[in-house]
Design an enzyme around this catalytic site. Structure first.
Site, mmCIF file in Angstrom:
data_model
loop_
_atom_site.group_PDB
_atom_site.id
_atom_site.type_symbol
_atom_site.label_atom_id
_atom_site.label_comp_id
_atom_site.label_asym_id
_atom_site.label_seq_id
_atom_site.Cartn_x
_atom_site.Cartn_y
_atom_site.Cartn_z
ATOM 1 N N GLU A 4 12.582 2.375 13.841
ATOM 2 C CA GLU A 4 11.681 3.419 13.362
ATOM 3 C C GLU A 4 10.448 3.466 14.246
ATOM 4 O O GLU A 4 10.296 2.650 15.166
ATOM 5 C CB GLU A 4 11.280 3.156 11.909
ATOM 6 C CG GLU A 4 10.612 1.803 11.694
ATOM 7 C CD GLU A 4 10.458 1.439 10.221
ATOM 8 O OE1 GLU A 4 10.561 2.331 9.359
ATOM 9 O OE2 GLU A 4 10.230 0.250 9.939
ATOM 10 N N LEU B 296 11.512 1.176 6.696
ATOM 11 C CA LEU B 296 10.848 1.605 5.477
ATOM 12 C C LEU B 296 11.598 2.793 4.882
ATOM 13 O O LEU B 296 12.032 3.686 5.617
ATOM 14 C CB LEU B 296 9.402 2.006 5.776
ATOM 15 C CG LEU B 296 8.563 2.380 4.555
ATOM 16 C CD1 LEU B 296 8.313 1.164 3.681
ATOM 17 C CD2 LEU B 296 7.243 3.000 4.983
ATOM 18 N N LYS C 140 6.606 -2.004 1.769
ATOM 19 C CA LYS C 140 5.441 -1.412 2.450
ATOM 20 C C LYS C 140 4.232 -2.346 2.309
ATOM 21 O O LYS C 140 3.323 -2.107 1.502
ATOM 22 C CB LYS C 140 5.147 -0.022 1.892
ATOM 23 C CG LYS C 140 4.243 0.817 2.799
ATOM 24 C CD LYS C 140 4.168 2.253 2.304
ATOM 25 C CE LYS C 140 3.245 3.113 3.140
ATOM 26 N NZ LYS C 140 3.748 3.338 4.513
ATOM 27 N N TYR D 118 0.830 -1.206 0.000
ATOM 28 C CA TYR D 118 0.000 0.000 0.000
ATOM 29 C C TYR D 118 0.859 1.248 0.000
ATOM 30 O O TYR D 118 2.061 1.205 0.258
ATOM 31 C CB TYR D 118 -0.941 -0.007 1.211
ATOM 32 C CG TYR D 118 -0.284 0.361 2.526
ATOM 33 C CD1 TYR D 118 -0.441 1.638 3.072
ATOM 34 C CD2 TYR D 118 0.504 -0.550 3.227
ATOM 35 C CE1 TYR D 118 0.148 1.984 4.281
ATOM 36 C CE2 TYR D 118 1.096 -0.214 4.424
ATOM 37 C CZ TYR D 118 0.917 1.049 4.955
ATOM 38 O OH TYR D 118 1.514 1.395 6.149
#
Length: 287
Positions: free
Chosen positions: A183, A207, A151, A33
């Site tokens: 993260e 990411l 992702k 996504y």
């Protein structure tokens, strides 16, 4: 108001959009996504999101949807149909619905991907009050799979992390692996020490944030020093300031980590300046 959404070639009322129970995103989390922000009715960092989507599809050996080359016009049409001035467009591609549940990937020649897009109106997105007050984060163990650079829709643990933060009276969580911050649950993490911006280097551990790339580019253009390396939770607590970036929050200051104030416990000047630059430059380039 009922939203108009996009599903496999059609613009439909959200109440009429249906996806098969055999879709592999539903059964296997086999999907990817992107989320693109809309400011002033225009798309922010669209090209970056499209390139990352293509990379995610390639990394999972997933077929591009037939409408891939039309995604810009689809995004724009949804903005128009739903009268979005400030908000988000969510896009999801799955490997499709082959007809029955199976761990083996379906034949891409006989199974078309599922493509879904929908809007979320977010008035005041660019004037988030937490940009002036800052947020509190907690640290949690990072137990996700090893390909965080893709992702995917596997978002259960990030959701759990946000709930852990909420239960602890905080706003979000930073994930930690081998003592180093990877993260946030849905964002990239940064600290500032002696004027230097420090953030984890790109790898399969995090990411590859589109907002991250833009913010670091703008920071270097503004003659700010950037160091891409892992940092520990203790370093973060001793930093002068901290912040995170994401497509929907842009740049937000972090003022507390695990109950310890960062700096003087108020948003720092570096995060504030980067937010200003990012919004100004991104609006200029919006499509």
């Amino acid at each position: 108001m009922t939203r108009t959404v996009y599903l496999n070639g059609d613009f439909l009322p959200e109440t009429e959009a249906k996806v098969s129970i055999f879709d592999r995103a539903f059964l296997m989390a086999d999907g990817v996504y992107e989320v693109t922000s809309v400011l002033g009715g225009k798309l922010i960092d669209f090209d970056g999101h499209l390139k990352r989507l293509e990379r995610s599809l390639n990394e999972l050996d997933m077929k591009k949807p037939a409408a891939f080359d039309d995604l810009l016009s689809i995004h724009r049409k949804l903005v128009e149909l739903n009268d979005i001035d400030e908000g988000l467009i969510y896009l999801q591609v799955t490997r499709g619905a082959p007809g029955d549940r199976d761990f083996v990937f379906p034949d891409p020649e006989t199974t078309e991907p599922t493509l879904v897009l929908f809007t979320q109106a977010k008035p005041g997105l660019s004037n988030n009050p937490t940009a002036k007050t800052g947020i509190k984060v907690i640290s949690i163990e990072d137990v996700r799979w090893g390909r965080r650079d893709i992702k995917t829709v596997q978002l259960l643990y990030p959701s759990m992390g946000k709930m852990m933060a909420k239960k602890a009276g905080a706003d979000d969580a930073w994930m930690v692996e081998d003592g180093f911050v990877t993260e946030g649950t849905s964002n990239n993490a940064y600290i500032v020490k002696d004027g230097k911006i420090i953030t984890r280097n790109l790898s399969t551990d995090i990411l590859h944030g589109i907002t991250r790339a833009a913010v670091l580019k703008f920071a270097r253009e503004a003659q700010m020093t950037v160091e891409e390396r892992p940092f520990t939770v203790e370093e973060a607590k001793e930093a002068d300031e901290a912040f995170f970036t994401s497509a929907s929050a842009f740049v937000l200051p972090v003022v507390e980590i695990d109950g310890a104030k960062v700096g003087d416990g108020t948003p720092g000047s570096v995060a504030g300046r980067l937010r200003e630059i990012y919004l100004e430059e991104s609006l200029k380039a919006a499509v």
